[in-house]
Structure formats: C-alpha cells, structure tokens
Design a protein around this motif. Structure first.
Motif, PDB file in Angstrom:
ATOM      1  N   GLU A  89       0.831  -1.211   0.000  1.00 27.18           N
ATOM      2  CA  GLU A  89       0.000   0.000   0.000  1.00 27.18           C
ATOM      3  C   GLU A  89       0.864   1.260   0.000  1.00 27.18           C
ATOM      4  OE1 GLU A  89      -4.038  -1.467   2.331  1.00 27.18           O
ATOM      5  OE2 GLU A  89      -2.233  -0.978   3.506  1.00 27.18           O
TER       6      GLU A  89
ATOM      7  N   LEU B  42     -10.165  10.347   4.502  1.00 29.12           N
ATOM      8  CA  LEU B  42     -10.023   9.111   5.274  1.00 29.12           C
ATOM      9  C   LEU B  42     -11.024   9.053   6.434  1.00 29.12           C
ATOM     10  CD1 LEU B  42      -6.128   8.862   5.297  1.00 29.12           C
ATOM     11  CD2 LEU B  42      -7.695   7.302   4.136  1.00 29.12           C
TER      12      LEU B  42
ATOM     13  N   ASN C 165     -14.471   8.095   5.477  1.00 28.30           N
ATOM     14  CA  ASN C 165     -14.611   6.753   4.901  1.00 28.30           C
ATOM     15  C   ASN C 165     -13.991   5.675   5.789  1.00 28.30           C
ATOM     16  OD1 ASN C 165     -15.797   7.201   2.021  1.00 28.30           O
ATOM     17  ND2 ASN C 165     -14.236   8.790   2.270  1.00 28.30           N
ATOM     18  N   ASN C 166     -14.114   5.865   7.114  1.00 33.63           N
ATOM     19  CA  ASN C 166     -13.626   4.889   8.091  1.00 33.63           C
ATOM     20  C   ASN C 166     -12.152   4.510   7.883  1.00 33.63           C
ATOM     21  OD1 ASN C 166     -16.164   4.668   9.399  1.00 33.63           O
ATOM     22  ND2 ASN C 166     -16.879   3.390   7.703  1.00 33.63           N
TER      23      ASN C 166
ATOM     24  N   ASP D 139     -10.513   4.107   5.173  1.00 35.13           N
ATOM     25  CA  ASP D 139     -10.281   3.192   4.036  1.00 35.13           C
ATOM     26  C   ASP D 139      -9.316   3.843   3.038  1.00 35.13           C
ATOM     27  OD1 ASP D 139     -10.337   1.458   1.889  1.00 35.13           O
ATOM     28  OD2 ASP D 139     -12.523   1.287   1.817  1.00 35.13           O
TER      29      ASP D 139
ATOM     30  N   ASN E 133      -8.210   2.777   0.320  1.00 37.35           N
ATOM     31  CA  ASN E 133      -8.581   2.566  -1.085  1.00 37.35           C
ATOM     32  C   ASN E 133      -9.450   3.703  -1.628  1.00 37.35           C
ATOM     33  OD1 ASN E 133      -7.295  -0.034  -1.709  1.00 37.35           O
ATOM     34  ND2 ASN E 133      -8.617  -0.767  -0.068  1.00 37.35           N
TER      35      ASN E 133
END
Length: 196
Positions: free
Chosen positions: A82, A176, A179-180, A182, A184
């Motif tokens: 990542e 971030l 979007n918890n 995430d 991605n």
C-alpha cells in the motif's frame, strides 16, 4: 615536488572541493524559479510546458517526503504494498496538480528576499511574487529541506501564511475520516484526479 605527487594533490583538492560544495537554499530557490520562468515564458505548447514543469518538479521537490507527510498518522497502518501504491499515486497527483496550476502563469516575477536557517535540516527562503493588473503581490515562503546540502529539496510552499503541504494533509485526513480510514477510497480519489 615531483609531477606525480603534485597531480595526486590536485586530485585530492578537486575531490574534497566537489564533496564539500553545497548549494545555498536561496540560490537553489532562485535557480528553480529561473528554470520555471524560462519554461513559462517560452513558445512551447501548453502540453510541452506541463511536461517540462513536471521534470523540474521531479528534480527540485521532495515528492516522496511530502507524500508521507500529507498522509499523516495513517501511513503507520499501511502495508509495504500500500505504501508503494500510495507513493506512486501521490506522485502522479502532485505532478498534475503542480504543473496544472503553474502553466497558466506566463511570466511570474518572483524576487528572492532573504533566507532563514531554522536548523541543519530546514531553511525558509522568503520571496515575493510581484503583482500586476491581474493578480496582487503574493508572499511565498519556500521550506527547503537541506539535510543533504548538495541536494536541497522543496518540502513546502507557504503562500500568504497558508502551508500547501498542511492543507493537503487536512484534505486527505478528511477523506479518510469520512470513509472509516479506508485507504482505497483515497487511492481512488488520487486516480480520478490524475485521469482528468
């Protein structure tokens, strides 16, 4: 002194001089400004200007350092894969954003005023972008990473007191947090911007 010994001393002097040579932060900033100005005031097409501005950014900006700064504490939770993906996507995003904003300035007149050494790692170079009938005079502080004095790099631009790196960090944190965490979703946001 014989020729052989003299030649050896010359070599030592040249080697020492070259390795002791360092680029002052204000000279580095002026050189970067000159390169960008030459591109912007040329007769190149917009596409070629963007291409050349990206090359200047790759040479002078610590894109990797900025990328991990802007990710904040979220970087600690990334896998190696990542991290690599993020670094690649951020570079594409940064280069497009940087060149896209700059390319429309035909002749930015920027005066380097002074430098302030914060410590061995950082120097602030204070500049003014002169105003005209289309834009006001703008104060720009360049945060230069000088840990390696032979290869200074831009770590941030502070425009009228506003840090671009910090602003970017806050924007990524907002994505971030919404979007918890995430990663991605952030990846998708960077990809989408780079495709525009």
């Amino acid at each position: 002194m014989n020729i052989k010994k003299f030649s050896f001393l010359i070599l030592i002097f040249v080697f020492t001089f070259n390795n002791a040579y360092s680029i002052e932060a204000d000279v580095f900033v002026q050189s970067t400004i000159n390169k960008a100005t030459q591109i912007l005031s040329s007769n190149l097409s917009k596409e070629n200007k963007i291409k050349q501005l990206k090359e200047v950014a790759k040479e002078t900006v610590d894109i990797k350092g900025i990328s991990f700064y802007t990710l904040g504490s979220a970087r600690k939770n990334l896998s190696e894969s990542e991290r690599k993906t993020y670094a690649m996507l951020f570079e594409e995003y940064f280069l497009k954003s940087f060149s896209g904003r700059l390319v429309d300035y035909t002749n930015p007149e920027i005066d380097v005023l002074e430098k302030e050494k914060l410590n061995d790692n950082y120097t602030i170079v204070k500049c003014l972008m002169n105003g005209n009938n289309k834009r006001p005079t703008i104060k720009i502080d360049w945060r230069i990473y000088t840990k390696n004095p032979d290869k200074p790099l831009i770590r941030d631009l502070i425009i009228e007191g506003l840090s671009l790196a910090r602003t970017q960090k806050e924007e990524f944190a907002s994505i971030l947090n919404s979007n918890n965490g995430d990663i991605n979703i952030l990846f998708d946001t960077l990809k989408e911007f780079s495709k525009k």
